[in-house]
Design an enzyme around this catalytic site. Structure first.
Site, mmCIF file in Angstrom:
data_model
loop_
_atom_site.group_PDB
_atom_site.id
_atom_site.type_symbol
_atom_site.label_atom_id
_atom_site.label_comp_id
_atom_site.label_asym_id
_atom_site.label_seq_id
_atom_site.Cartn_x
_atom_site.Cartn_y
_atom_site.Cartn_z
ATOM 1 N N HIS A 252 2.719 3.239 2.712
ATOM 2 C CA HIS A 252 1.596 3.143 3.218
ATOM 3 C C HIS A 252 1.388 3.697 4.415
ATOM 4 C CE1 HIS A 252 1.453 -0.618 0.444
ATOM 5 N NE2 HIS A 252 0.927 0.448 -0.362
ATOM 6 N N GLU A 290 0.284 5.468 -3.068
ATOM 7 C CA GLU A 290 -1.070 5.214 -3.963
ATOM 8 C C GLU A 290 -2.323 5.115 -3.093
ATOM 9 O OE1 GLU A 290 -1.351 2.149 -2.732
ATOM 10 O OE2 GLU A 290 0.526 1.139 -2.569
#
Length: 337
Positions: A252, A290
């Site tokens: 992230h 993601e």
């Protein structure tokens, strides 16, 4: 050019200066004014490097420095063909040099060079952490090594002319900075983690206690600019959405300082982050991410660094793009310099 070295294998690393005298197809390197190596260069594919002088006290380090200099100055160069009057066993044993077809011939491959763990990692590797499978929340995965503390990665980015480094987040030291970044409207749009100092302390302390996630601060020239979470994919919420391997890592990413936005900065820190994760455990074969599927800018930056989009899928809180970068692809198309 700045250069990293340790005076002794177990000594604390120190930063020094590597200086070059280059011209007329010759290259000489000196470390803090002390001669290190001299070579004669012959243009071609691959570039041929004839050794003329070598520091006898540190031959492998001298060869490494010359390889580093020649590969960094030309990111398109994929291999060096060395001509050595005698073998340097340590360089062959480490993978720095590969024996060639004829006596005295050796190759340095860019793909292998950037996989050598030192000097990029902040700590000398102690070997691969042994594997023992365990269950956590119904997920079977390897036991994870204890998380590091302090600086874990540092590299001089030749194209930026700046150091890019990663250190572990320390809650007391970084809490206010993290809080300010998360409450930035631009960051809030994608992370949706705005909140108070107390809420963010709880968030970070929970991650600190979680063996599957490592929180990192990215720095340019030792100035913090970004926050990263590196996680083991096998025991993460992403695992049901693709066939996660035991040592896949996920990321992230958050750039908090406006002055460090832009494609040239992303190319530097994203390649550094992925490089660190592949070096941290040689069993890691993929790095995944993601981002929100509508975050076209970030997805574009990831494509530039050789990630590919496997598919889009739905998390409970967002429509996500599954971005994957394999180890072989990263090092075969290595853009590090």
């Amino acid at each position: 050019m700045p250069f990293y070295t340790a005076s002794q294998p177990l000594a604390a690393p120190r930063w020094r200066t590597l200086q070059a005298d280059e011209g007329d197809c010759r290259l000489s390197l000196a470390l803090e004014g002390r001669p290190l190596i001299s070579v004669r260069l012959a243009a071609g594919e691959p570039l041929v490097v004839h050794l003329e002088q070598l520091c006898p006290e540190r031959p492998e380090q001298a060869l490494w420095a010359a390889c580093y200099w020649l590969l960094s100055r030309d990111p398109a160069c994929q291999r060096l063909a060395w001509r050595l009057p005698q073998a340097v066993p340590q360089a062959v044993a480490s993978g720095l040099l590969l024996p060639g077809a004829q006596p005295g011939e050796y190759l340095c491959e860019r793909t292998l060079f950037w996989q050598l763990p030192q000097p990029w990692l902040g700590q000398l590797p102690a070997g691969v952490y042994p594997q023992q499978m365990q269950l956590s929340n119904g997920k079977r995965h390897p036991r994870r090594a204890p998380k590091p503390r302090g600086e874990v990665y540092r590299r001089f980015d030749v194209r930026l002319g700046a150091w890019v480094s990663l250190r572990t987040l320390e809650v007391d030291q970084d809490l206010e900075r993290f809080n300010r970044w998360q409450n930035n409207p631009r960051v809030l749009q994608f992370w949706q983690e705005g909140g108070t100092l107390a809420q963010h302390r709880e968030y970070l302390e929970k991650l600190d206690a979680d063996p599957h996630t490592l929180t990192l601060i990215g720095c340019f020239d030792d100035q913090p600019f970004a926050y990263f979470e590196a996680y083991w994919a096998k025991e993460d919420r992403i695992a049901p959405f693709y066939p996660a391997d035991d040592y896949d890592r996920g990321i992230h990413m958050l750039v908090g300082e406006e002055a460090h936005r832009g494609p040239h900065k992303v190319a530097s820190w994203l390649s550094a982050l992925v490089h660190y994760l592949f070096l941290d455990d040689p069993r890691t074969q993929r790095v995944v991410a993601e981002p929100r599927a509508d975050n076209g800018k970030m997805i574009g930056y990831m494509h530039d660094q050789c990630f590919h989009c496997e598919k889009e899928f739905d998390f409970p809180h967002k429509r996500a793009a599954l971005m994957i970068l394999g180890r072989e692809r990263f090092f075969d198309r290595c853009k590090l310099a």
